[in-house]
Design a protein around this motif. Structure first.
Motif: not given
Length: 276
Positions: A106-108, A136-139, A172-173
């Motif tokens: 994930a990229f935060v 989809k890899y970002v939160t 929505g993460r």
């Protein structure tokens, strides 16, 4: 809008949790990336500061065992950090991917509560362009939870269109940290649970090849030549990475221009480069 932070107790029965978790922290200078990295790892691993200027001057990777799993956190200088040219910022992002090999789960994106400025909004718009379908890899991770003082974070999101739009694209993460309350392990558990859900949905970690695929199709449509197949392949992938590099440089140039326009960062080194 789906709010991940409210459904942590509703874990799928067969949720697959990777034994090794790899995260890359992104954001503007002073957003709280380093402090959040320390909170995630449970100890003082990264240097932190108390002002807007970025403390991190290079890509730093640290790891620790967190609830029985090896967690790697890669801290990066903030987007538009003083003293870095756009090309150097691209190289730092590339280095972050290397430090996170074989790739991040994930990229935060770290955002400081109470300072959702015009610059933040522009960054959010640009990040949508950078990751596009790979959001989809970002939160998102909001820091300084104490600044809410009982106010609704949902209300802040609803009244900040670029933030709301990016969050919706990210499924929505989001999570919220108070880095002054590191003893509250639940906030780290929630973040890792979000990453576990992302991993289950994505079925793999992010890779540089996935980034290259964005540019490969466009280049393949226009690529032609009479060289040998081997030379064509080498030239093709060279063009792919050059396109990626130029794309990110344009993004970083735009971020720096906004920071300078608002008088937040005076990048003298970059000014000298532009004047030469």
């Amino acid at each position: 809008m789906k709010k991940i932070c409210q459904i942590h107790t509703e874990s799928p029965v067969n949720l697959q949790r990777p034994k090794d978790v790899r995260l890359i922290l992104l954001g503007l200078p002073g957003a709280g990336k380093s402090s959040s990295g320390n909170t995630i790892l449970g100890s003082e691993q990264f240097r932190t500061g108390c002002d807007f200027l970025s403390v991190s001057r290079e890509v730093v990777s640290k790891h620790a065992e967190v609830r029985g799993r090896r967690v790697t956190v890669v801290d990066t200088p903030g987007f538009g950090a003083e003293g870095f040219t756009p090309e150097q910022q691209f190289e730092q992002l590339r280095d972050a991917m290397i430090e996170c090999a074989p790739g991040p789960h994930a990229f935060v994106l770290v955002i400081k509560i109470g300072r959702i400025s015009e610059v933040d909004c522009k960054l959010l718009q640009l990040l949508s362009e950078v990751f596009d379908t790979d959001l989809k890899y970002v939160t998102l991770l909001f820091t300084h939870k104490d600044r809410l003082k009982g106010r609704s974070l949902q209300r802040l999101i609803e009244t900040t269109p670029p933030l709301k739009e990016l969050l919706q694209k990210c499924g929505g993460r989001y999570n919220v940290f108070n880095n002054e309350q590191r003893a509250d392990v639940r906030q780290v558990q929630r973040l890792l649970h979000t990453v576990d859900l992302m991993h289950q949905e994505n079925r793999r970690h992010y890779t540089l090849d996935m980034l290259a695929e964005k540019h490969a199709l466009a280049l393949s449509l226009s690529h032609s030549g009479k060289s040998s197949i081997g030379q064509e392949v080498m030239e093709f992938f060279s063009n792919v990475w050059e396109a990626i590099k130029q794309f990110f440089i344009q993004i970083f140039e735009c971020i720096q221009a906004w920071l300078k326009r608002k008088g937040i960062v005076g990048n003298m080194e970059y000014k000298k480069m532009k004047n030469n």
